[in-house]
Write a protein that holds these residues in place. Structure first.
Motif, PDB file in Angstrom:
ATOM      1  N   LYS A  13       0.832  -1.205   0.000  1.00  0.00           N
ATOM      2  CA  LYS A  13       0.000   0.000   0.000  1.00  0.00           C
ATOM      3  C   LYS A  13       0.864   1.251   0.000  1.00  0.00           C
ATOM      4  O   LYS A  13       0.630   2.176  -0.773  1.00  0.00           O
ATOM      5  CB  LYS A  13      -0.925   0.021   1.224  1.00  0.00           C
ATOM      6  N   LYS A  16       2.690   2.246  -3.244  1.00  0.00           N
ATOM      7  CA  LYS A  16       1.911   2.935  -4.266  1.00  0.00           C
ATOM      8  C   LYS A  16       1.718   4.412  -3.939  1.00  0.00           C
ATOM      9  O   LYS A  16       1.794   5.261  -4.814  1.00  0.00           O
ATOM     10  CB  LYS A  16       0.547   2.271  -4.424  1.00  0.00           C
ATOM     11  N   SER A  17       1.445   4.721  -2.683  1.00  0.00           N
ATOM     12  CA  SER A  17       1.065   6.100  -2.347  1.00  0.00           C
ATOM     13  C   SER A  17       1.989   6.758  -1.325  1.00  0.00           C
ATOM     14  O   SER A  17       1.826   7.935  -1.039  1.00  0.00           O
ATOM     15  CB  SER A  17      -0.360   6.117  -1.805  1.00  0.00           C
ATOM     16  N   ASN A  77       3.154   7.267   5.042  1.00  0.00           N
ATOM     17  CA  ASN A  77       1.913   7.770   4.464  1.00  0.00           C
ATOM     18  C   ASN A  77       1.948   9.288   4.553  1.00  0.00           C
ATOM     19  O   ASN A  77       1.983   9.839   5.645  1.00  0.00           O
ATOM     20  CB  ASN A  77       0.728   7.192   5.243  1.00  0.00           C
ATOM     21  N   ASN A  79      -0.326  11.408   4.165  1.00  0.00           N
ATOM     22  CA  ASN A  79      -1.506  11.963   4.836  1.00  0.00           C
ATOM     23  C   ASN A  79      -1.503  11.687   6.333  1.00  0.00           C
ATOM     24  O   ASN A  79      -2.199  12.346   7.090  1.00  0.00           O
ATOM     25  CB  ASN A  79      -2.787  11.413   4.207  1.00  0.00           C
TER      26      ASN A  79
END
Length: 118
Positions: A13, A16-17, A77, A79
């Motif tokens: 995960k 990808k981001s 991440n 975010n």
């Protein structure tokens, strides 16, 4: 097996981001449970906008992989920068061993359950 698989999914995960950066190990935390020792690490990294993020990686390892002051590669991440995955050969080996051990246990259980007479 599940722990290794979940860490693999987290890694995919974030691949990808997530953003890749280097972090500095600030502490090695040793935990004892019965006669077993495990380790986690605390680290910090700086985001592109200059924020310092301090985080403790909750993944426990049975062997000491890092020392205070080590520079390690991580993905985080963007975010929620506290969500990290350590990118290292040592962690990959631990995750792989967790999956293999879990699969071996599952196969042994199935063997006992399906092949052994009641």
């Amino acid at each position: 097996m599940m722990v290794g698989l979940l860490r693999f999914v987290d890694r995919m995960k974030l691949a990808k981001s997530g953003l890749k950066t280097q972090a500095t190990v600030t502490a090695v935390n040793q935990m004892m449970r019965g006669n077993k020792t495990s380790y986690t690490i605390s680290l910090f990294f700086v985001t592109p906008d200059g924020r310092r993020i301090d985080v403790t990686d909750d993944d426990r390892t049975p062997i000491l992989l890092h020392r205070v002051g080590d520079q390690i590669d991580i993905m985080y991440n963007q975010n929620s920068p506290e969500e990290i995955v350590i990118i290292s050969k040592g962690m990959a080996v631990v995750e792989f061993l967790l999956m293999i051990t879990g699969m071996g246990g599952l196969l042994y259980f199935l063997y006992l359950f399906l092949v052994q007479p009641n």
